[in-house]
Design a protein around this motif. Structure first.
Motif, PDB file in Angstrom:
ATOM      1  N   PHE B 168       0.834  -1.207   0.000  1.00 49.01           N
ATOM      2  CA  PHE B 168       0.000   0.000   0.000  1.00 49.01           C
ATOM      3  C   PHE B 168       0.870   1.259   0.000  1.00 49.01           C
ATOM      4  N   ILE B 169       1.930   1.239   0.788  1.00 56.31           N
ATOM      5  CA  ILE B 169       2.828   2.403   0.863  1.00 56.31           C
ATOM      6  C   ILE B 169       3.463   2.679  -0.502  1.00 56.31           C
ATOM      7  N   LYS B 170       3.845   1.603  -1.203  1.00 58.22           N
ATOM      8  CA  LYS B 170       4.394   1.782  -2.558  1.00 58.22           C
ATOM      9  C   LYS B 170       3.366   2.437  -3.465  1.00 58.22           C
ATOM     10  N   SER B 171       2.129   1.984  -3.351  1.00 47.77           N
ATOM     11  CA  SER B 171       1.037   2.526  -4.149  1.00 47.77           C
ATOM     12  C   SER B 171       0.797   4.002  -3.799  1.00 47.77           C
ATOM     13  N   LEU B 172       0.870   4.305  -2.483  1.00 45.14           N
ATOM     14  CA  LEU B 172       0.716   5.679  -2.001  1.00 45.14           C
ATOM     15  C   LEU B 172       1.803   6.584  -2.583  1.00 45.14           C
ATOM     16  N   LYS B 173       3.019   6.063  -2.566  1.00 49.50           N
ATOM     17  CA  LYS B 173       4.150   6.856  -3.078  1.00 49.50           C
ATOM     18  C   LYS B 173       3.996   7.122  -4.573  1.00 49.50           C
ATOM     19  N   GLU B 174       3.655   6.058  -5.292  1.00 54.42           N
ATOM     20  CA  GLU B 174       3.467   6.194  -6.747  1.00 54.42           C
ATOM     21  C   GLU B 174       2.367   7.194  -7.072  1.00 54.42           C
ATOM     22  N   LYS B 175       1.256   7.092  -6.341  1.00 50.24           N
ATOM     23  CA  LYS B 175       0.090   7.925  -6.631  1.00 50.24           C
ATOM     24  C   LYS B 175       0.321   9.371  -6.229  1.00 50.24           C
ATOM     25  N   THR B 176       0.968   9.586  -5.075  1.00 55.02           N
ATOM     26  CA  THR B 176       1.029  10.948  -4.528  1.00 55.02           C
ATOM     27  C   THR B 176       2.412  11.586  -4.556  1.00 55.02           C
ATOM     28  N   GLY B 177       3.446  10.767  -4.544  1.00 54.42           N
ATOM     29  CA  GLY B 177       4.807  11.295  -4.501  1.00 54.42           C
ATOM     30  C   GLY B 177       5.155  11.993  -3.203  1.00 54.42           C
ATOM     31  N   LYS B 178       4.305  11.816  -2.162  1.00 55.17           N
ATOM     32  CA  LYS B 178       4.530  12.509  -0.899  1.00 55.17           C
ATOM     33  C   LYS B 178       5.590  11.800  -0.047  1.00 55.17           C
ATOM     34  N   ASP B 179       6.117  12.546   0.949  1.00 54.48           N
ATOM     35  CA  ASP B 179       7.053  11.958   1.921  1.00 54.48           C
ATOM     36  C   ASP B 179       6.286  11.084   2.899  1.00 54.48           C
ATOM     37  N   ILE B 180       6.695   9.856   3.002  1.00 50.61           N
ATOM     38  CA  ILE B 180       6.012   8.934   3.925  1.00 50.61           C
ATOM     39  C   ILE B 180       7.052   8.355   4.876  1.00 50.61           C
ATOM     40  N   THR B 181       6.688   8.291   6.162  1.00 55.40           N
ATOM     41  CA  THR B 181       7.539   7.605   7.149  1.00 55.40           C
ATOM     42  C   THR B 181       6.711   6.493   7.788  1.00 55.40           C
ATOM     43  N   LEU B 182       7.328   5.342   7.946  1.00 56.99           N
ATOM     44  CA  LEU B 182       6.643   4.238   8.617  1.00 56.99           C
ATOM     45  C   LEU B 182       7.108   4.193  10.073  1.00 56.99           C
ATOM     46  N   ALA B 183       6.145   4.102  11.008  1.00 57.83           N
ATOM     47  CA  ALA B 183       6.514   3.980  12.426  1.00 57.83           C
ATOM     48  C   ALA B 183       6.173   2.586  12.931  1.00 57.83           C
ATOM     49  N   VAL B 184       7.102   2.034  13.707  1.00 57.05           N
ATOM     50  CA  VAL B 184       6.886   0.727  14.329  1.00 57.05           C
ATOM     51  C   VAL B 184       7.021   0.886  15.850  1.00 57.05           C
ATOM     52  N   ARG B 185       6.653  -0.181  16.602  1.00 60.72           N
ATOM     53  CA  ARG B 185       6.764  -0.118  18.060  1.00 60.72           C
ATOM     54  C   ARG B 185       8.231   0.008  18.473  1.00 60.72           C
ATOM     55  N   GLY B 186       8.428   0.567  19.671  1.00 60.09           N
ATOM     56  CA  GLY B 186       9.779   0.773  20.171  1.00 60.09           C
ATOM     57  C   GLY B 186      10.436  -0.487  20.718  1.00 60.09           C
ATOM     58  N   ALA B 187       9.618  -1.491  21.033  1.00 63.43           N
ATOM     59  CA  ALA B 187      10.144  -2.755  21.569  1.00 63.43           C
ATOM     60  C   ALA B 187       9.071  -3.820  21.371  1.00 63.43           C
ATOM     61  N   PRO B 188       9.457  -5.111  21.466  1.00 63.68           N
ATOM     62  CA  PRO B 188       8.475  -6.169  21.201  1.00 63.68           C
ATOM     63  C   PRO B 188       7.269  -6.112  22.140  1.00 63.68           C
ATOM     64  N   ILE B 189       6.095  -6.230  21.591  1.00 66.53           N
ATOM     65  CA  ILE B 189       4.847  -6.344  22.360  1.00 66.53           C
ATOM     66  C   ILE B 189       3.865  -7.161  21.502  1.00 66.53           C
ATOM     67  N   ILE B 190       3.392  -8.257  22.076  1.00 67.59           N
ATOM     68  CA  ILE B 190       2.551  -9.220  21.344  1.00 67.59           C
ATOM     69  C   ILE B 190       3.210  -9.469  19.984  1.00 67.59           C
ATOM     70  N   ASN B 191       2.386  -9.458  18.926  1.00 68.19           N
ATOM     71  CA  ASN B 191       2.945  -9.690  17.582  1.00 68.19           C
ATOM     72  C   ASN B 191       3.093  -8.397  16.793  1.00 68.19           C
ATOM     73  N   ASP B 192       3.146  -7.281  17.507  1.00 74.42           N
ATOM     74  CA  ASP B 192       3.257  -5.982  16.827  1.00 74.42           C
ATOM     75  C   ASP B 192       4.601  -5.851  16.108  1.00 74.42           C
ATOM     76  N   ALA B 193       4.560  -5.142  15.009  1.00 67.47           N
ATOM     77  CA  ALA B 193       5.767  -4.985  14.195  1.00 67.47           C
ATOM     78  C   ALA B 193       6.789  -4.082  14.882  1.00 67.47           C
ATOM     79  N   THR B 194       8.025  -4.537  14.914  1.00 68.87           N
ATOM     80  CA  THR B 194       9.137  -3.739  15.434  1.00 68.87           C
ATOM     81  C   THR B 194      10.097  -3.443  14.274  1.00 68.87           C
ATOM     82  N   MET B 195      11.185  -2.742  14.585  1.00 72.05           N
ATOM     83  CA  MET B 195      12.173  -2.412  13.559  1.00 72.05           C
ATOM     84  C   MET B 195      12.701  -3.676  12.871  1.00 72.05           C
ATOM     85  N   ASP B 196      12.954  -4.721  13.658  1.00 78.84           N
ATOM     86  CA  ASP B 196      13.439  -5.985  13.090  1.00 78.84           C
ATOM     87  C   ASP B 196      12.499  -6.514  12.015  1.00 78.84           C
TER      88      ASP B 196
END
Lengths: 289, 289
Positions: B168-196
């Motif tokens: 989706f982010i790739k599609s967003l970039k292609e469509k809008t050309g805007k600056d996008i930053t992805l944020a993830v959790r600061g440390a492991p919690i449940i199955n939430d996405a982290t930097m790893d």
């Protein structure tokens, strides 16, 4: 039966459902939740669920400013059950097997339980349950025990339901001629039958009635009165109604038969049947060897 | 979104389910329950549920003797999602409306949530969800906001799901050309996405990734890092994935669009849709006036 870990979320659900039923506002609901949370920490799982049931409803009582928030609901269910008394007595009288029909009616009466299920149509449910088979039925052991017993102690469960018990107790007396005593809770707890309910339903004209001396939604022997324990100890056979009595007595070294509708998943798993079933079981199945 | 009283029984259920998932024995399960009970007493309902989620999983971590009990599950879901990447990218490319399909795929990816639902067949569920309509869809506002925004902050939810976000982010970039930053959790919690997880899925090749600095299963701003808050404050638009981010940000005075599958009854009632629905909603619906 011990308290399962899965009973714990259910304690909080019960507390919320009951406090809402009595219009307790949200702030007080949180205080009730806090009371229960504090008790959960010190509650050993070796205790049976009705011991926590007592704590939950004591907390609700504290905030509802009444000793018996279920009073009018109990009165209503007594009246509804009494209005069915003649019709149900006739059904028993005209049945192919009046004694077994009366027994089944007694367990059908166990559906009147505001503590677990809220919405129901009593009459329809009763007739549905009369058509239903027992998932577990220790009937031969029960009849054998009845023949041998001299003194029978009958543990009541809920208001309303005791009218059905009354019909069954009459049938028991007619069939066996044995001494029967009906036990009720020592003080109001949820919609459980107390002395007032039993007297309102006129059961004193059939058998003597004793209070168990405690206000748990079950029979917690160490807290029961000497008078009750005396009768309990002397009885050759106990007929126990409802899940709460099962939870608190299932592992006692005593000749007990439990009649109840299985109303929650933990009890269903413990008993070994599906949720919603009716059972008539000897405690010999559940005593740990 | 505040914590509802009905979230409380659910906290205990979640704790039991997760501790059993990791083979925590019954005695330790009771200690986890006790930890949560003590926290419930001091937990103000004005806090959002992910704040308690953090406490629950911190307790489980304490007794499982691992910093990240969901590590292997997350790795597995990243791998499963990556194995679908080419196929899903093709579906987007060949779709009648590639951008909307990519958006829908991102919310479909939100079904990968070991914290709430355990059993699932990812591929089947994804295709089922692609066929499903949004119960609430603020799409015009969303496109309008995209046009106006210069900086977009995209808040990730779960491992595995971030592969769908990547498409989706790739599609967003292609469509809008805007600056996008992805944020993830600061440390492991449940199955939430982290930097790893984000790095494992290769998202760093498409957009910069920032850690939010905290280990709640949501975005609790007062606890987030300065680096994250700097990006959050500067962003003109936030795209927020998952229920946990919704619960913790729904009432913030910020231009936020929430994409998620509604996984519990309290959130369903709060959002105003039925359980199991997918939504794409502007937080303007939920800001208290």
């Amino acid at each position: 039966m011990k308290t399962y870990l899965d009973c714990i979320p259910c304690f909080f659900k019960q507390a919320l459902r009951a406090s809402r039923m009595f219009g307790v506002d949200e702030n007080l609901q949180k205080r009730i939740i806090n009371d229960i949370a504090r008790e959960v920490v010190r509650f050993p799982l070796s205790c049976s669920p009705p011991e926590m049931g007592r704590i939950i409803y004591a907390s609700i009582r504290k905030y509802t400013d009444t000793n018996d928030p279920y009073k009018s609901l109990k009165e209503e269910s007594n009246k509804i059950a009494l209005s069915l008394y003649e019709e149900l007595s006739k059904i028993v009288k005209n049945a192919h097997d009046p004694f077994f029909t009366a027994l089944k009616l007694a367990v059908a009466g166990n559906l009147i339980d505001y503590g677990v299920v809220q919405d129901f149509d009593i009459k329809k449910e009763i007739f549905d349950l009369l058509e239903k088979d027992f998932a577990l039925l220790d009937y031969d052991e029960f009849k054998d025990s009845l023949n041998k017993a001299n003194n029978i102690l009958y543990l009541a469960d809920n208001a309303g339901e005791i009218v059905f018990d009354h019909i069954f107790i009459k049938s028991l007396k007619e069939k066996t001629g044995k001494d029967i005593t009906l036990a009720v809770r020592g003080a109001p707890i949820i919609n459980d039958a107390t002395m007032d309910d039993a007297l309102f339903c006129g059961i004193q004209h059939t058998v003597p009635i004793v209070q168990n001396g405690y206000d748990a939604p079950g029979t917690i022997l160490p807290h029961c009165s000497k008078e009750f324990l005396n009768i309990y100890n002397k009885s050759d056979m106990v007929i126990s109604k409802g899940q709460g009595n099962f939870e608190s007595l299932s592992e006692k070294d005593k000749n007990i038969f439990f009649l109840f509708k299985v109303k929650c998943r933990c009890v269903a798993d413990h008993v070994g049947v599906a949720l919603g079933n009716i059972v008539m079981v000897s405690n010999k199945r559940y005593i740990k060897k």
